[in-house]
Design an enzyme around this catalytic site. Structure first.
Site, mmCIF file in Angstrom:
data_model
loop_
_atom_site.group_PDB
_atom_site.id
_atom_site.type_symbol
_atom_site.label_atom_id
_atom_site.label_comp_id
_atom_site.label_asym_id
_atom_site.label_seq_id
_atom_site.Cartn_x
_atom_site.Cartn_y
_atom_site.Cartn_z
ATOM 1 N N HIS A 69 5.679 10.156 -0.887
ATOM 2 C CA HIS A 69 6.264 9.102 -0.055
ATOM 3 C C HIS A 69 7.646 8.757 -0.594
ATOM 4 O O HIS A 69 8.050 9.246 -1.660
ATOM 5 C CB HIS A 69 5.370 7.857 -0.042
ATOM 6 C CG HIS A 69 4.941 7.387 -1.397
ATOM 7 N ND1 HIS A 69 5.814 6.851 -2.312
ATOM 8 C CD2 HIS A 69 3.728 7.413 -2.012
ATOM 9 C CE1 HIS A 69 5.156 6.549 -3.419
ATOM 10 N NE2 HIS A 69 3.891 6.895 -3.277
HETATM 11 P P1 TYD Z 1 0.233 4.408 -4.400
HETATM 12 O O1 TYD Z 1 1.594 3.930 -4.783
HETATM 13 O O2 TYD Z 1 0.003 4.715 -2.934
HETATM 14 O O3 TYD Z 1 -0.169 5.658 -5.271
HETATM 15 P P2 TYD Z 1 0.380 7.150 -5.198
HETATM 16 O O4 TYD Z 1 1.711 7.091 -4.538
HETATM 17 O O5 TYD Z 1 0.452 7.594 -6.605
HETATM 18 O O6 TYD Z 1 -0.598 7.944 -4.430
HETATM 19 O O7 TYD Z 1 -0.827 3.329 -4.906
HETATM 20 C C1 TYD Z 1 -2.217 3.583 -4.867
HETATM 21 C C2 TYD Z 1 -2.925 2.268 -4.659
HETATM 22 O O8 TYD Z 1 -2.650 1.368 -5.718
HETATM 23 C C3 TYD Z 1 -2.547 1.564 -3.369
HETATM 24 O O9 TYD Z 1 -3.732 1.103 -2.758
HETATM 25 C C4 TYD Z 1 -1.742 0.373 -3.795
HETATM 26 C C5 TYD Z 1 -2.138 0.135 -5.226
HETATM 27 N N1 TYD Z 1 -0.999 -0.300 -6.039
HETATM 28 C C6 TYD Z 1 -0.859 -1.633 -6.362
HETATM 29 O O10 TYD Z 1 -1.679 -2.497 -5.955
HETATM 30 N N2 TYD Z 1 0.205 -2.022 -7.136
HETATM 31 C C7 TYD Z 1 1.121 -1.130 -7.586
HETATM 32 O O11 TYD Z 1 2.076 -1.511 -8.304
HETATM 33 C C8 TYD Z 1 0.969 0.245 -7.214
HETATM 34 C C9 TYD Z 1 1.971 1.279 -7.665
HETATM 35 C C10 TYD Z 1 -0.091 0.617 -6.451
#
Ligand code: TYD
Length: 155
Positions: A69
């Site tokens: 993303h």
């Molecule tokens: P995400 O950023 O989508 O992970 P990746 O890009 O590595 O696949 O985050 C995964 C989950 O964690 C999503 O449900 C949101 C949560 N999250 C938080 O609550 N706070 C944060 O600072 C981050 C980075 C993620």
């Protein structure tokens, strides 16, 4: 990701100006000590933003991918606190792979860069410092929309 070919960028040798989309390797201070080395990072000194958040990715199973993303506003600094992994960065038309494998340098990723983290070594820890608190509304998760916005921004 849309781009077909990835360019392997070795951060120990790369010219930071050659990394696409404003991304750059930033080498941090390293205090060498026989008791163990120490590195540190200060917002607006070593990296170009105030640090508003830190999160880390660990216990990654083999073959997993994280990210995939872009962010509308968030800027990040990604460090291999332990182990190694690849950060794939994409500007909507070009893609590069930057390997991070030392804890005394990291990759600065500005907003509006598509990025994915992959090829994690066992026991790696990915430490990410961010310029903003978490907000799902800041995520740009559709690649075609991202690429269109990038291309419109370049006009
Ligand atoms: P995400 O950023 O989508 O992970 P990746 O890009 O590595 O696949 O985050 C995964 C989950 O964690 C999503 O449900 C949101 C949560 N999250 C938080 O609550 N706070 C944060 O600072 C981050 C980075 C993620």
């Amino acid at each position: 990701m849309a781009a077909d070919k990835a360019v392997m960028v070795n951060p120990t040798r790369v010219d930071p100006a050659k990394i696409i989309a404003g991304c750059r390797i930033i080498t941090l201070p390293k205090i060498a000590d026989i008791r163990g080395n120490l590195s540190f990072v200060e917002g607006e000194r070593h990296i170009p933003f105030v640090i508003r958040r830190a999160y880390w990715i660990y216990d990654v199973p083999g073959g997993a991918l994280r990210g995939g993303h872009a962010y509308y506003k968030l800027e990040e600094f990604i460090i291999a606190a332990s182990g190694a992994f690849d950060v794939v960065v994409d500007n909507g038309s070009e893609r590069q792979v930057v390997q991070l494998n030392r804890s005394y340098f990291g990759l600065y990723v500005p907003s509006m860069v598509w990025r994915q983290i992959e090829n994690f070594s066992s026991n790696s820890v990915t430490l990410i410092l961010g310029s903003l608190p978490y907000s799902e509304a800041d995520y740009l998760r559709d690649y075609e929309t991202f690429a269109r916005l990038r291309h419109e921004g370049c006009k």
